[in-house]
Motif scaffolding. Sequence first.
Motif, PDB file in Angstrom:
ATOM      1  N   ARG A 107       0.644  -1.189   0.030  1.00 60.00           N
ATOM      2  CA  ARG A 107       0.109   0.057   0.016  1.00 60.00           C
ATOM      3  C   ARG A 107       0.944   1.242   0.232  1.00 60.00           C
ATOM      4  N   ILE A 129       1.867   2.154  -3.403  1.00 61.08           N
ATOM      5  CA  ILE A 129       0.660   2.561  -4.275  1.00 61.08           C
ATOM      6  C   ILE A 129       0.622   3.944  -3.980  1.00 61.08           C
ATOM      7  N   LEU A 130       0.701   4.212  -2.708  1.00 61.14           N
ATOM      8  CA  LEU A 130       0.276   5.681  -2.244  1.00 61.14           C
ATOM      9  C   LEU A 130       1.464   6.620  -2.819  1.00 61.14           C
ATOM     10  N   ILE A 143       3.069   6.237  -5.361  1.00 57.07           N
ATOM     11  CA  ILE A 143       3.056   6.393  -6.932  1.00 57.07           C
ATOM     12  C   ILE A 143       1.825   7.449  -6.958  1.00 57.07           C
ATOM     13  N   ALA A 144       0.775   7.459  -6.042  1.00 52.33           N
ATOM     14  CA  ALA A 144      -0.152   8.239  -6.128  1.00 52.33           C
ATOM     15  C   ALA A 144       0.183   9.603  -5.852  1.00 52.33           C
ATOM     16  N   VAL A 145       0.944  10.026  -5.005  1.00 46.97           N
ATOM     17  CA  VAL A 145       1.814  11.362  -4.697  1.00 46.97           C
ATOM     18  C   VAL A 145       2.668  11.555  -6.020  1.00 46.97           C
ATOM     19  N   THR A 152       2.397  10.674  -9.188  1.00 46.18           N
ATOM     20  CA  THR A 152       1.806  10.829 -10.473  1.00 46.18           C
ATOM     21  C   THR A 152       1.407  12.467 -10.816  1.00 46.18           C
ATOM     22  N   PRO A 153       0.672  13.377  -9.822  1.00 50.79           N
ATOM     23  CA  PRO A 153       0.701  14.737 -10.414  1.00 50.79           C
ATOM     24  C   PRO A 153       1.821  15.365 -10.771  1.00 50.79           C
TER      25      PRO A 153
END
Length: 287
Positions: free
Chosen positions: A109, A112-113, A115-117, A119-120
């Motif tokens: 997790r 994943i987080l 990558i989410a941070v 990505t922008p």
Amino acid sequence: MSHRVGALLGRYPALRLGLLIAAPLTWLVAVYVVALAALLVTALWQVDSFTGDLERTVSLENLKTVLTGELYRTVTLRTVGVAALVTVIDVLIALPIAFYMAKVATPRRRRILLIAVLTPLWASYLVKAFAWRATLSDGGLLEWLGTPIGLQSPGYGLSAVVMTQAYIWLPYVILPIFAGLERVPDSLLEASGDLGGGPVHTLRWVVLPLLVPAVIAGSIFSFSLTLGDYITVNIVGGTSQMLGNLVFVNAGAANNLPLAATIALIPIVVMLGYLAAVRRTGALDNL
């Protein structure tokens, strides 16, 4: 000869490291230090009000104009206020996100987080700014979502600037805090719990003191980037102006490069003052 040089570099690792960083340091001096010196020199020049030609004569008239003009004081206070507010918002949002990523989430997790941070950061700055313009417009997404509960979009203005810039610079604040939290040993948290410290007590007296350098690092990013930004203000700021807008207008349409250079010195001085204040606390020594 080359064999001797290789042997010398192998014997003295510090010398090899110095040679490796010599080129980047030279580039840094050439691009940034020389550019700042040129900016200071340009601020001392004048523009002929009749012909518009640049007069390379030393004068303090631009400095006097910026220091005494009501417009520049107002815009400076507005810019510093917006930058400070964006920084506070980003830190408050980043702390729980980074703490969950570093200390609570499972390794899968966490990836994943992360990558989410990140990505922008892959998206264009303009795309993100115009996405917020569409979101905050009349009949936009924010107004559509808020209509059932009686909320309205703030429209274009300083509120929109703060929201947009807080979103754009948030990853730059999360990542340093996340890195700082990863360096906090889990044994300290366990020891605090064994001694009767609750989550709030542990966060206040154990985690936050160790996290100050990371928070300072993140605040430097958000504060300095907001301080010099002008594109977001043009897109979602409505009629509001910040220092970057004054620099842009004077360097372009007004054709007054010396005055633009003088205005550009304001965020530099503010940032140097901020770094000096932070340095006195000793937080920079632990970065």
